[in-house]
Design an enzyme around this catalytic site. Structure first.
Site, PDB file in Angstrom:
ATOM      1  N   TRP A  27       0.799  -1.221   0.000  1.00 32.91           N
ATOM      2  CA  TRP A  27       0.000   0.000   0.000  1.00 32.91           C
ATOM      3  C   TRP A  27       0.832   1.271   0.000  1.00 32.91           C
ATOM      4  O   TRP A  27       0.313   2.350  -0.293  1.00 32.91           O
ATOM      5  CB  TRP A  27      -0.928   0.025   1.219  1.00 32.91           C
ATOM      6  N   ASN A  28       2.123   1.183   0.337  1.00 36.79           N
ATOM      7  CA  ASN A  28       2.882   2.431   0.501  1.00 36.79           C
ATOM      8  C   ASN A  28       3.282   3.074  -0.824  1.00 36.79           C
ATOM      9  O   ASN A  28       3.434   4.286  -0.912  1.00 36.79           O
ATOM     10  CB  ASN A  28       4.097   2.224   1.406  1.00 36.79           C
TER      11      ASN A  28
ATOM     12  N   PRO B 156      -3.199  -6.262  -5.629  1.00 35.47           N
ATOM     13  CA  PRO B 156      -2.739  -5.066  -4.915  1.00 35.47           C
ATOM     14  C   PRO B 156      -3.170  -5.106  -3.459  1.00 35.47           C
ATOM     15  O   PRO B 156      -4.035  -5.897  -3.066  1.00 35.47           O
ATOM     16  CB  PRO B 156      -3.433  -3.933  -5.671  1.00 35.47           C
TER      17      PRO B 156
ATOM     18  N   SER C 294      -5.077  -4.309  -0.074  1.00 31.94           N
ATOM     19  CA  SER C 294      -6.496  -4.022   0.152  1.00 31.94           C
ATOM     20  C   SER C 294      -6.737  -2.553   0.478  1.00 31.94           C
ATOM     21  O   SER C 294      -7.814  -2.019   0.196  1.00 31.94           O
ATOM     22  CB  SER C 294      -7.018  -4.893   1.299  1.00 31.94           C
TER      23      SER C 294
ATOM     24  N   GLY D 216       6.632  -6.625   0.626  1.00 32.69           N
ATOM     25  CA  GLY D 216       5.914  -6.520   1.888  1.00 32.69           C
ATOM     26  C   GLY D 216       6.793  -6.935   3.045  1.00 32.69           C
ATOM     27  O   GLY D 216       8.027  -6.889   2.962  1.00 32.69           O
TER      28      GLY D 216
ATOM     29  N   GLU E 144      10.897  -8.650  -2.048  1.00 35.73           N
ATOM     30  CA  GLU E 144      11.435  -7.369  -1.568  1.00 35.73           C
ATOM     31  C   GLU E 144      10.768  -7.137  -0.223  1.00 35.73           C
ATOM     32  O   GLU E 144       9.599  -6.771  -0.147  1.00 35.73           O
ATOM     33  CB  GLU E 144      11.117  -6.271  -2.575  1.00 35.73           C
ATOM     34  N   LEU E 145      11.533  -7.389   0.847  1.00 34.65           N
ATOM     35  CA  LEU E 145      10.953  -7.500   2.179  1.00 34.65           C
ATOM     36  C   LEU E 145      11.349  -6.323   3.075  1.00 34.65           C
ATOM     37  O   LEU E 145      11.714  -5.257   2.596  1.00 34.65           O
ATOM     38  CB  LEU E 145      11.363  -8.846   2.787  1.00 34.65           C
TER      39      LEU E 145
ATOM     40  N   CYS F 229      10.172   1.228   2.638  1.00 33.52           N
ATOM     41  CA  CYS F 229      11.047   0.132   3.087  1.00 33.52           C
ATOM     42  C   CYS F 229      12.509   0.540   3.097  1.00 33.52           C
ATOM     43  O   CYS F 229      13.325  -0.095   3.765  1.00 33.52           O
ATOM     44  CB  CYS F 229      10.842  -1.102   2.216  1.00 33.52           C
TER      45      CYS F 229
ATOM     46  N   GLU G 124      11.618  -2.197  12.238  1.00 31.63           N
ATOM     47  CA  GLU G 124      11.272  -1.182  11.246  1.00 31.63           C
ATOM     48  C   GLU G 124      10.052  -0.410  11.754  1.00 31.63           C
ATOM     49  O   GLU G 124       8.995  -0.986  11.988  1.00 31.63           O
ATOM     50  CB  GLU G 124      10.958  -1.868   9.919  1.00 31.63           C
TER      51      GLU G 124
END
Length: 497
Positions: free
Chosen positions: A170-171, A195, A197, A247, A269-270, A303, A400
């Protein structure tokens, strides 16, 4: 003129559609096999006002399976398109993104909350990925290999991997989509996209433009709904050969385990926990500007944003003072309002986490220099915050934050700070400021991260490989390396010559 949050609240949820130059970009249906399907049932709300923007379908495993099977059928013909044909279609998609830039940005800000200026920038980089991979479609080169036999010739060719499942956050609800979808389509793969929610409207607008650009039915499908069941289909359906996910590390590990059943290729991509280091010899003004860009872009919900800031003893007080002054002057509000540079956080869970990190740091001896509490605007608005005298063992240094919180930590010397930077299971991005050329090379090579920004707080570009090491992920997105995720290498021996 764009209405204020108060005006929007009074005028109701239909206001967004009325404000778009092309109202057809606001979609309330999924896109499967070239058809808009599914009854709208799940509300998408504006985090700044709480108002409903639209409703989208709540599909589950059956809907996802239907989309995957449509992509499987479409792959048979899309993979046979010439590279030039695919390139031309992607180019048209890029041109439509540019032509609808303002509408895409308004949709993005409305559902995600970031300031409109940042949303416009995201649409631009999103379009840049499509443009770049439209060009790369024609450069998927193979190779010839010197043969050990006089009667044989050896070749290595690259072919599209197949159906790809993509799960985006979502970012960055625009650019994270194009960074995955455009190289997949360029390579000859077909895609089913799920995508977030919280922000599905940007995805549906993008696929509407892709349809208009001539992407054939079944090639690019978008579904909204239950994340758990859709992710399971991606990982277990035999037709899906690649799963791309951006995510949390926690969810990435779940997908990793599920995908092992079919030995699928993964692009992950975490999470990140990026250190931002300011050495005594740094340009302090530049370092402060870099910290502002890195830490507070998208309200700290990136991230790769600076999560831990280390300042050396000689410049520590000056850096904290100058950073705090700039942070305190930031304008907070609805992202569509003039001059706003900080919007709301995505939800109240994000607010709870930042409060927990502040409370833990203060309990361990840190002091709040500016900010530190919920904003008077209410909802998920939070004051941009700077903490000084933060201990390295504080929770904010270990996790994070994903919010507008800058914890500043003392360090003694180069070896000391490198050890603190690398004392994390994550390794996505790192940043440092120094004017010592020898130090620049030493530190850049010593930091355990997939990306390093030297004397800059903004590193993302479509022409460079994006990705991390350790528990921050697998693979790379963007650049020519991003194409490699979507192709398989096939070795061919031609004998009897």
């Amino acid at each position: 003129m764009i209405p204020t949050a108060a005006a929007q609240a009074k005028q109701g949820p239909s206001m967004l559609r009325d404000r778009l130059q092309d109202p057809a970009l606001l979609r309330e249906a999924c896109y499967i096999d070239g058809t808009w399907v599914g009854p709208p049932s799940f509300s998408v709300n504006n985090p700044a006002t709480g108002m409903e923007l639209a409703k989208v379908p709540q599909l589950s495993a059956d809907g996802c399976t239907r989309a995957v099977e449509a992509a499987e059928r479409a792959f048979l013909t899309w993979a046979k398109h010439t590279a030039k044909q695919r390139s031309n279609i992607l180019r048209k998609w890029y041109e439509l993104i540019v032509a609808n830039r303002e509408d895409l940005a308004l949709i993005l800000t409305s559902e995600q909350g970031k300031p409109l200026s940042e949303a416009l920038g995201e649409v631009d980089i999103g379009g840049a990925y499509v443009e770049f991979f439209a060009e790369e479609a024609r450069r998927i080169y193979g190779e010839t290999i010197p043969s050990p036999r006089p009667d044989a010739r050896l070749l290595a060719i690259k072919q599209p991997i197949g159906v790809c499942g993509a799960i985006t956050p979502w970012n960055f609800p625009n650019s994270m989509i194009t960074r995955k979808v455009s190289p997949a389509l360029a390579a000859g793969c077909t895609v089913v996209l799920k995508p977030a929610s919280e922000t599905p409207l940007s995805a549906l607008a993008l696929v509407a433009l892709a349809e208009k650009a001539g992407v054939p039915k079944g090639v690019f499908n978008v579904i909204t709904g239950d994340s758990r069941s859709i992710g399971k289909v991606f990982c277990e359906h035999p037709a899906v050969r690649f799963v791309g996910f951006t995510g949390s590390t926690e969810v990435g590990k779940i997908l990793y385990r599920q995908a092992s059943v079919g030995v699928k290729k993964l692009g992950l991509e975490l999470g990140g926990n990026a250190p931002f280091v300011v050495f005594d010899d740094a340009d302090i003004e530049a370092a402060v500007e870099g910290a502002m860009v890195s830490k507070y872009r998208n309200m700290g919900q990136t991230c790769v944003c600076a999560n831990r800031i280390y300042a050396q003893a000689g410049i520590y007080d000056e850096f904290v003072r100058k950073l705090s002054k700039k942070v305190a002057a930031m304008k907070i509000g609805d992202g569509t309002e003039q001059g706003v540079v900080q919007g709301p956080l995505i939800n109240m869970e994000a607010v709870d986490k930042i409060e927990r990190h502040i409370a833990d740091a203060v309990e361990r001896g840190a002091k709040v220099v500016t900010g530190g509490k919920r904003h008077a605007l209410g909802r998920s608005f939070f004051e941009p915050t700077v903490l000084a005298d933060v201990r390295p063992d504080s929770l904010v240094s270990q996790e994070e934050t994903f919010g507008p919180l800058a914890p500043v930590i003392h360090f003694k010397d180069e070896a000391d700070v490198i050890a603190m930077c690398n004392a994390s299971p994550f390794g996505l991005a790192s940043y440092f400021y120094s004017r010592d050329l020898g130090r620049v090379w030493r530190v850049a090579e010593a930091l355990e991260s997939g990306m390093v920004g030297v004397n800059t707080g903004l590193i993302t570009t479509e022409v460079a490989p994006f990705g991390g090491v350790k528990e921050s992920g697998l693979g790379r997105e963007g650049s020519r390396h991003g194409m490699e995720e979507y192709v398989e290498i096939k070795y061919v021996m031609m004998a009897g010559l």
